[in-house]
Design a protein around this motif. Structure first.
Motif, PDB file in Angstrom:
ATOM      1  N   GLN A   2       0.940  -1.283   0.115  1.00  0.00           N
ATOM      2  CA  GLN A   2       0.036  -0.001   0.057  1.00  0.00           C
ATOM      3  C   GLN A   2       0.773   1.348   0.205  1.00  0.00           C
ATOM      4  OE1 GLN A   2      -3.276   0.120  -0.347  1.00  0.00           O
ATOM      5  NE2 GLN A   2      -3.032   2.120  -0.678  1.00  0.00           N
ATOM      6  N   ARG A   3       2.035   1.129   0.725  1.00  0.00           N
ATOM      7  CA  ARG A   3       2.875   2.373   0.742  1.00  0.00           C
ATOM      8  C   ARG A   3       3.589   2.731  -0.635  1.00  0.00           C
ATOM      9  NH1 ARG A   3       8.732   2.537   3.601  1.00  0.00           N
ATOM     10  NH2 ARG A   3       9.496   4.718   3.013  1.00  0.00           N
ATOM     11  N   ALA A   4       3.643   1.673  -1.363  1.00  0.00           N
ATOM     12  CA  ALA A   4       4.267   1.721  -2.880  1.00  0.00           C
ATOM     13  C   ALA A   4       2.949   2.487  -3.697  1.00  0.00           C
ATOM     14  CB  ALA A   4       4.608   0.498  -3.409  1.00  0.00           C
ATOM     15  N   ILE A   5       1.710   1.792  -3.614  1.00  0.00           N
ATOM     16  CA  ILE A   5       0.762   2.178  -4.342  1.00  0.00           C
ATOM     17  C   ILE A   5       0.559   3.817  -4.016  1.00  0.00           C
ATOM     18  CG2 ILE A   5      -1.680   2.451  -4.644  1.00  0.00           C
ATOM     19  CD1 ILE A   5      -1.347  -0.634  -4.159  1.00  0.00           C
ATOM     20  N   ASP A   6       0.556   4.318  -2.844  1.00  0.00           N
ATOM     21  CA  ASP A   6       0.366   5.522  -2.290  1.00  0.00           C
ATOM     22  C   ASP A   6       1.447   6.692  -2.766  1.00  0.00           C
ATOM     23  OD1 ASP A   6      -1.945   4.781  -0.767  1.00  0.00           O
ATOM     24  OD2 ASP A   6      -0.962   4.753   0.862  1.00  0.00           O
ATOM     25  N   ARG A   7       2.775   6.149  -2.755  1.00  0.00           N
ATOM     26  CA  ARG A   7       3.865   6.945  -3.319  1.00  0.00           C
ATOM     27  C   ARG A   7       3.604   7.215  -5.182  1.00  0.00           C
ATOM     28  NH1 ARG A   7       8.749   3.967  -0.931  1.00  0.00           N
ATOM     29  NH2 ARG A   7       9.880   5.544  -2.600  1.00  0.00           N
ATOM     30  N   VAL A   8       3.083   5.851  -5.730  1.00  0.00           N
ATOM     31  CA  VAL A   8       3.008   6.275  -7.014  1.00  0.00           C
ATOM     32  C   VAL A   8       1.973   7.106  -7.551  1.00  0.00           C
ATOM     33  CG1 VAL A   8       2.268   4.782  -9.107  1.00  0.00           C
ATOM     34  CG2 VAL A   8       3.949   3.805  -7.448  1.00  0.00           C
ATOM     35  N   ILE A   9       0.826   6.827  -6.702  1.00  0.00           N
ATOM     36  CA  ILE A   9      -0.500   8.007  -6.895  1.00  0.00           C
ATOM     37  C   ILE A   9       0.179   9.470  -6.809  1.00  0.00           C
ATOM     38  CG2 ILE A   9      -2.756   8.696  -6.301  1.00  0.00           C
ATOM     39  CD1 ILE A   9      -2.318   6.151  -8.054  1.00  0.00           C
ATOM     40  N   GLN A  10       0.905   9.550  -5.446  1.00  0.00           N
ATOM     41  CA  GLN A  10       1.168  10.785  -5.152  1.00  0.00           C
ATOM     42  C   GLN A  10       2.251  11.309  -6.535  1.00  0.00           C
ATOM     43  OE1 GLN A  10       3.547  11.065  -1.540  1.00  0.00           O
ATOM     44  NE2 GLN A  10       3.373  13.323  -1.369  1.00  0.00           N
ATOM     45  N   THR A  11       3.207  10.752  -6.551  1.00  0.00           N
ATOM     46  CA  THR A  11       4.135  11.298  -7.677  1.00  0.00           C
ATOM     47  C   THR A  11       3.425  11.556  -8.855  1.00  0.00           C
ATOM     48  OG1 THR A  11       5.848   9.900  -6.272  1.00  0.00           O
ATOM     49  CG2 THR A  11       6.429  10.707  -8.394  1.00  0.00           C
ATOM     50  N   TYR A  12       2.842  10.468  -9.308  1.00  0.00           N
ATOM     51  CA  TYR A  12       2.276  10.682 -10.599  1.00  0.00           C
ATOM     52  C   TYR A  12       1.141  11.810 -10.634  1.00  0.00           C
ATOM     53  CZ  TYR A  12       0.184   9.141 -15.242  1.00  0.00           C
ATOM     54  OH  TYR A  12      -0.457   9.097 -16.362  1.00  0.00           O
ATOM     55  N   GLY A  13       0.789  12.220  -9.434  1.00  0.00           N
ATOM     56  CA  GLY A  13      -0.251  13.419  -9.495  1.00  0.00           C
ATOM     57  C   GLY A  13       0.558  14.661  -9.640  1.00  0.00           C
ATOM     58  N   LEU A  14       1.869  14.585  -9.369  1.00  0.00           N
ATOM     59  CA  LEU A  14       2.764  15.776  -9.338  1.00  0.00           C
ATOM     60  C   LEU A  14       3.210  15.840 -10.725  1.00  0.00           C
ATOM     61  CD1 LEU A  14       5.119  15.479  -6.299  1.00  0.00           C
ATOM     62  CD2 LEU A  14       3.267  17.043  -6.680  1.00  0.00           C
ATOM     63  N   LYS A  27      -5.780   0.714 -11.839  1.00  0.00           N
ATOM     64  CA  LYS A  27      -4.876  -0.025 -12.697  1.00  0.00           C
ATOM     65  C   LYS A  27      -3.439  -0.027 -11.851  1.00  0.00           C
ATOM     66  CE  LYS A  27      -6.559   1.745 -16.910  1.00  0.00           C
ATOM     67  NZ  LYS A  27      -6.407   2.588 -18.022  1.00  0.00           N
ATOM     68  N   VAL A  28      -2.867   0.913 -11.278  1.00  0.00           N
ATOM     69  CA  VAL A  28      -1.810   0.790 -10.254  1.00  0.00           C
ATOM     70  C   VAL A  28      -1.866  -0.438  -9.242  1.00  0.00           C
ATOM     71  CG1 VAL A  28      -0.257   1.928  -8.778  1.00  0.00           C
ATOM     72  CG2 VAL A  28      -1.079   3.103 -10.655  1.00  0.00           C
ATOM     73  N   GLU A  29      -3.029  -0.463  -8.481  1.00  0.00           N
ATOM     74  CA  GLU A  29      -3.300  -1.542  -7.673  1.00  0.00           C
ATOM     75  C   GLU A  29      -3.028  -2.795  -8.118  1.00  0.00           C
ATOM     76  OE1 GLU A  29      -6.802  -0.315  -5.851  1.00  0.00           O
ATOM     77  OE2 GLU A  29      -6.051   1.008  -4.367  1.00  0.00           O
ATOM     78  N   SER A  30      -3.609  -2.964  -9.358  1.00  0.00           N
ATOM     79  CA  SER A  30      -3.879  -4.449  -9.777  1.00  0.00           C
ATOM     80  C   SER A  30      -2.307  -4.715 -10.391  1.00  0.00           C
ATOM     81  CB  SER A  30      -4.658  -4.377 -11.033  1.00  0.00           C
ATOM     82  OG  SER A  30      -4.549  -5.527 -11.892  1.00  0.00           O
ATOM     83  N   TYR A  31      -1.676  -3.835 -10.996  1.00  0.00           N
ATOM     84  CA  TYR A  31      -0.233  -3.966 -11.447  1.00  0.00           C
ATOM     85  C   TYR A  31       0.730  -4.421 -10.196  1.00  0.00           C
ATOM     86  CZ  TYR A  31       4.170  -3.283 -13.732  1.00  0.00           C
ATOM     87  OH  TYR A  31       5.281  -3.575 -14.434  1.00  0.00           O
ATOM     88  N   ILE A  32       0.770  -3.406  -9.269  1.00  0.00           N
ATOM     89  CA  ILE A  32       1.499  -3.745  -8.006  1.00  0.00           C
ATOM     90  C   ILE A  32       1.265  -5.178  -7.436  1.00  0.00           C
ATOM     91  CG2 ILE A  32       2.325  -2.794  -5.715  1.00  0.00           C
ATOM     92  CD1 ILE A  32       2.428  -0.109  -7.408  1.00  0.00           C
ATOM     93  N   VAL A  52       6.623   3.601 -13.792  1.00  0.00           N
ATOM     94  CA  VAL A  52       7.017   3.252 -15.197  1.00  0.00           C
ATOM     95  C   VAL A  52       5.590   2.817 -16.008  1.00  0.00           C
ATOM     96  CG1 VAL A  52       8.420   1.889 -16.941  1.00  0.00           C
ATOM     97  CG2 VAL A  52       9.245   3.133 -14.926  1.00  0.00           C
ATOM     98  N   TYR A  53       5.150   1.972 -15.424  1.00  0.00           N
ATOM     99  CA  TYR A  53       3.985   1.421 -15.937  1.00  0.00           C
ATOM    100  C   TYR A  53       2.937   2.540 -16.442  1.00  0.00           C
ATOM    101  CZ  TYR A  53      -0.850  -0.813 -15.748  1.00  0.00           C
ATOM    102  OH  TYR A  53      -1.956  -1.472 -16.305  1.00  0.00           O
ATOM    103  N   LEU A  54       2.656   3.584 -15.523  1.00  0.00           N
ATOM    104  CA  LEU A  54       1.685   4.465 -15.904  1.00  0.00           C
ATOM    105  C   LEU A  54       2.003   5.420 -16.680  1.00  0.00           C
ATOM    106  CD1 LEU A  54       0.558   5.865 -12.227  1.00  0.00           C
ATOM    107  CD2 LEU A  54      -0.903   4.331 -14.163  1.00  0.00           C
ATOM    108  N   ARG A  55       3.522   5.768 -16.882  1.00  0.00           N
ATOM    109  CA  ARG A  55       3.978   6.488 -18.049  1.00  0.00           C
ATOM    110  C   ARG A  55       3.935   5.787 -19.430  1.00  0.00           C
ATOM    111  NH1 ARG A  55       5.686  11.707 -16.599  1.00  0.00           N
ATOM    112  NH2 ARG A  55       7.060  11.588 -18.377  1.00  0.00           N
ATOM    113  N   GLU A  56       3.891   4.592 -19.262  1.00  0.00           N
ATOM    114  CA  GLU A  56       3.846   3.630 -20.487  1.00  0.00           C
ATOM    115  C   GLU A  56       2.620   3.750 -20.942  1.00  0.00           C
ATOM    116  OE1 GLU A  56       5.623  -0.288 -19.839  1.00  0.00           O
ATOM    117  OE2 GLU A  56       7.556   0.622 -20.089  1.00  0.00           O
TER     118      GLU A  56
END
Length: 71
Positions: A2-14, A27-32, A52-56
């Motif tokens: 969950q920590r990784a998911i939160d960090r991905v969402i926060q960073t991608y939001g920036l 999508k991120v939750e499923s991938y992670i 990387v997944y979201l950027r792709e």
């Protein structure tokens, strides 16, 4: 995980917008989750892989879409 998911969402939001980041959360939750099931346990690596997944998905990693002409 969950920590990784939160960090991905926060960073991608920036990088994009908070709305786009929140819309991509399922999508991120499923991938992670798949990465964790495959044996990955490092939160930092999960975060990077998620970004990387979201950027792709949004085409940000495509040099042609980014305007690179090869010149």
């Amino acid at each position: 995980m969950q920590r990784a998911i939160d960090r991905v969402i926060q960073t991608y939001g920036l990088l994009t917008s908070k709305e786009a980041a929140e819309n991509s959360k399922p999508k991120v939750e499923s991938y992670i989750r798949k990465l964790v099931e495959a044996g990955e346990t490092d939160d930092n690596r999960l975060t990077v892989c998620g970004l990387v997944y979201l950027r792709e998905l949004d085409g940000s990693n495509d040099p042609v879409k980014a305007g690179y002409t090869g010149m």
